[in-house]
Design a protein around this motif. Structure first.
Motif, short mmCIF file in Angstrom:
data_model
loop_
_atom_site.label_atom_id
_atom_site.label_comp_id
_atom_site.label_asym_id
_atom_site.label_seq_id
_atom_site.Cartn_x
_atom_site.Cartn_y
_atom_site.Cartn_z
N LEU A 1 17.55 -7.83 -35.10
CA LEU A 1 17.46 -8.69 -36.18
C LEU A 1 16.43 -8.45 -37.24
O LEU A 1 15.34 -8.17 -36.57
CB LEU A 1 17.90 -10.19 -35.86
CG LEU A 1 19.22 -10.54 -35.11
CD1 LEU A 1 19.02 -12.05 -34.77
CD2 LEU A 1 20.12 -10.21 -36.30
N SER A 2 16.54 -8.67 -38.33
CA SER A 2 15.32 -8.74 -39.33
C SER A 2 14.68 -9.98 -39.48
O SER A 2 15.03 -10.79 -38.64
CB SER A 2 15.72 -8.03 -40.59
OG SER A 2 16.61 -8.84 -41.34
N GLU A 3 14.18 -10.54 -40.44
CA GLU A 3 13.30 -11.75 -40.61
C GLU A 3 14.37 -12.75 -40.93
O GLU A 3 13.95 -13.96 -40.43
CB GLU A 3 12.22 -11.60 -41.52
CG GLU A 3 11.14 -10.66 -41.24
CD GLU A 3 9.98 -10.67 -42.25
OE1 GLU A 3 10.15 -11.26 -43.09
OE2 GLU A 3 9.07 -9.91 -41.92
N LYS A 4 15.19 -12.61 -41.52
CA LYS A 4 16.08 -13.81 -41.85
C LYS A 4 17.47 -13.67 -42.58
O LYS A 4 17.65 -12.48 -42.72
CB LYS A 4 15.40 -14.40 -43.26
CG LYS A 4 15.73 -16.02 -43.55
CD LYS A 4 14.88 -16.19 -44.89
CE LYS A 4 15.21 -17.66 -45.26
NZ LYS A 4 14.50 -18.23 -46.23
N GLY A 5 18.41 -14.42 -42.04
CA GLY A 5 19.71 -14.21 -42.64
C GLY A 5 20.77 -15.17 -41.94
O GLY A 5 20.30 -16.26 -41.43
N HIS A 6 22.09 -14.94 -41.84
CA HIS A 6 23.14 -15.72 -41.41
C HIS A 6 24.16 -14.83 -40.57
O HIS A 6 24.40 -13.62 -40.70
CB HIS A 6 24.00 -16.23 -42.58
CG HIS A 6 22.97 -17.43 -43.37
ND1 HIS A 6 22.09 -17.18 -44.41
CD2 HIS A 6 23.00 -18.80 -43.41
CE1 HIS A 6 21.56 -18.27 -44.86
NE2 HIS A 6 22.22 -19.30 -44.03
N ILE A 7 24.82 -15.73 -39.73
CA ILE A 7 25.58 -15.03 -38.62
C ILE A 7 26.95 -15.86 -38.76
O ILE A 7 26.87 -16.94 -38.55
CB ILE A 7 25.21 -14.99 -37.28
CG1 ILE A 7 23.82 -14.36 -37.01
CG2 ILE A 7 26.21 -14.56 -36.30
CD1 ILE A 7 23.23 -14.49 -35.93
N GLY A 8 28.04 -15.06 -38.80
CA GLY A 8 29.36 -15.56 -38.74
C GLY A 8 30.09 -15.16 -37.57
O GLY A 8 30.33 -13.97 -37.24
N CYS A 9 30.57 -16.00 -36.65
CA CYS A 9 31.36 -15.68 -35.59
C CYS A 9 32.86 -15.54 -35.61
O CYS A 9 33.50 -16.34 -35.72
CB CYS A 9 30.86 -17.02 -34.44
SG CYS A 9 29.51 -17.28 -33.85
N GLY A 10 33.26 -14.28 -35.89
CA GLY A 10 34.49 -13.95 -36.20
C GLY A 10 34.92 -14.03 -37.54
O GLY A 10 36.09 -13.69 -37.98
N PHE A 11 34.02 -14.27 -38.23
CA PHE A 11 34.51 -14.58 -39.85
C PHE A 11 33.30 -14.07 -40.71
O PHE A 11 32.13 -13.93 -40.51
CB PHE A 11 34.72 -15.94 -40.13
CG PHE A 11 33.88 -17.25 -39.69
CD1 PHE A 11 32.73 -17.44 -40.25
CD2 PHE A 11 34.02 -17.85 -38.64
CE1 PHE A 11 31.93 -18.22 -39.81
CE2 PHE A 11 33.15 -18.76 -37.99
CZ PHE A 11 31.98 -19.05 -38.75
N SER A 12 33.53 -13.86 -42.09
CA SER A 12 32.61 -13.50 -42.83
C SER A 12 31.70 -14.60 -43.16
O SER A 12 32.29 -15.69 -43.46
CB SER A 12 33.24 -12.86 -44.04
OG SER A 12 32.44 -12.79 -45.29
N VAL A 13 30.60 -14.40 -43.57
CA VAL A 13 29.59 -15.68 -43.74
C VAL A 13 30.00 -15.95 -45.04
O VAL A 13 29.97 -17.53 -45.21
CB VAL A 13 28.19 -15.17 -43.78
CG1 VAL A 13 27.39 -16.03 -44.15
CG2 VAL A 13 27.65 -14.67 -42.36
N GLY A 14 30.13 -15.41 -46.00
CA GLY A 14 30.84 -15.50 -47.34
C GLY A 14 31.83 -16.71 -47.41
O GLY A 14 32.26 -17.43 -48.21
N ASP A 15 32.81 -16.32 -46.40
CA ASP A 15 34.05 -17.12 -46.25
C ASP A 15 33.93 -18.49 -45.64
O ASP A 15 34.74 -19.28 -46.02
CB ASP A 15 35.21 -16.51 -45.56
CG ASP A 15 35.69 -15.11 -46.02
OD1 ASP A 15 35.62 -14.99 -47.46
OD2 ASP A 15 36.35 -14.21 -45.29
N ASN A 16 32.91 -18.52 -44.76
CA ASN A 16 32.89 -20.10 -44.12
C ASN A 16 31.10 -20.19 -43.94
O ASN A 16 30.78 -20.22 -42.78
CB ASN A 16 33.37 -19.99 -43.01
CG ASN A 16 33.49 -21.33 -42.26
OD1 ASN A 16 32.82 -22.12 -42.71
ND2 ASN A 16 34.12 -21.60 -40.82
N MET A 17 30.70 -20.36 -45.04
CA MET A 17 28.97 -20.63 -44.93
C MET A 17 28.67 -21.74 -43.93
O MET A 17 27.82 -22.06 -43.43
CB MET A 17 28.32 -20.80 -46.33
CG MET A 17 26.92 -21.02 -46.32
SD MET A 17 25.92 -19.62 -45.54
CE MET A 17 25.93 -18.50 -46.74
#
Length: 286
Positions: free
Chosen positions: A261-277
């Protein structure tokens, strides 16, 4: 040294077999041999920044600013005494006990407690109190094992420093740096910290995970973030993969694999982050 090892420690060490040597060679010759051992031992204590040092007949007592330094000094003392050749078939050996200063009491000082550790175990043993062992850096703690009891003695609770090579200065520095690294993870108003004390964070659909994500696309044990060798890894073990969106990069899927991992971000478990923030797991290095 790590902050974890910072606590005043006491080392009590004596030279065994001096009496046997005196019977065979006489007091003067045996005294000279023991003095040679003590000189080597005192130089080791000074090399590891002993704050106080006292030598009496066949005994050395030293105080150190932290647990790692005390144990490294004891180990080097043992190696230097071992290196001396036997005299008339009799080998002088070191016995040592290393404890915390705080283990002393009105009834028994820390020095007496360390001396009892020495008397309760075999010669050529470095016995370490369990309280002190908990303050050692991880690489130093790995050098400890179960202590062998001297015949006929009920040994006091302690661990023994084994003969494995000590960690290098570079390894100790790396551990100190890793101990300071932290990653903050947040999900639905809650937050967690991943660091040397809590190096793993689990997420998935089952309630036993640290982060529980209630979505049918999420596996029961979906993924984890783990601090390892100074880096934070995202490791996926799911059916649908774990989607990772980091600042400044395009989203990608990690499936049955791991990713630094880099310094900052988001993780989606089984789905796109954009679809379910709303159900995305956020992370950022502190």
């Amino acid at each position: 040294m790590t902050e974890r090892s910072s606590a005043r420690c006491l080392l009590f060490a004596d030279v065994a077999n001096g009496v046997r040597l005196a019977v065979k060679l006489g007091e003067a010759e045996a005294g000279y041999a023991v003095e040679r051992c003590l000189n080597r031992m005192s130089r080791c204590a000074e090399a590891y920044s002993a704050s106080e040092l006292e030598i009496r007949s066949d005994v050395l007592v030293a105080r150190f600013p932290d647990a790692d330094a005390a144990l490294l000094a004891a180990r080097e003392m043992r190696e230097r005494v071992r290196a001396l050749p036997p005299m008339s078939g009799i080998k002088l050996v070191l016995r040592a006990g290393v404890v915390l200063e705080s283990e002393g009491s009105e009834a028994e000082s820390a020095e007496k407690w360390a001396a009892r550790l020495v008397e309760s175990h075999n010669p050529d043993t470095i016995a370490v109190s369990e309280n002190l062992s908990e303050l050692l850096s991880p690489s130093m703690r790995r050098m400890l094992g179960k202590v062998d009891e001297a015949p006929g003695n009920a040994a006091l609770p302690a661990l023994e420093l084994n003969n494995a090579p000590p960690p290098s200065p570079a390894e100790l520095r790396q551990e100190a740096q890793q101990a300071q690294k932290q990653m903050r993870v947040s999900f639905r108003g809650q937050s967690w910290v991943i660091d040397a004390a809590h190096p793993t964070l689990l997420f998935g659909r089952e309630t036993g995970n640290d982060i529980v994500v209630s979505d049918p696309r999420v596996s029961r044990q979906h993924a984890r973030i783990e601090l390892r060798n100074g880096m934070f890894y995202l490791a996926d073990s799911s059916t649908n993969g774990t989607y990772l969106l980091e600042e400044g990069t395009a989203e990608h899927c990690v499936k049955r694999d791991e990713f630094v991992l880099s310094e900052k971000g988001h993780i989606g478990c089984g789905f796109s982050v954009g679809d379910n923030m709303l159900d995305a797991v956020a992370f950022a290095l502190d």
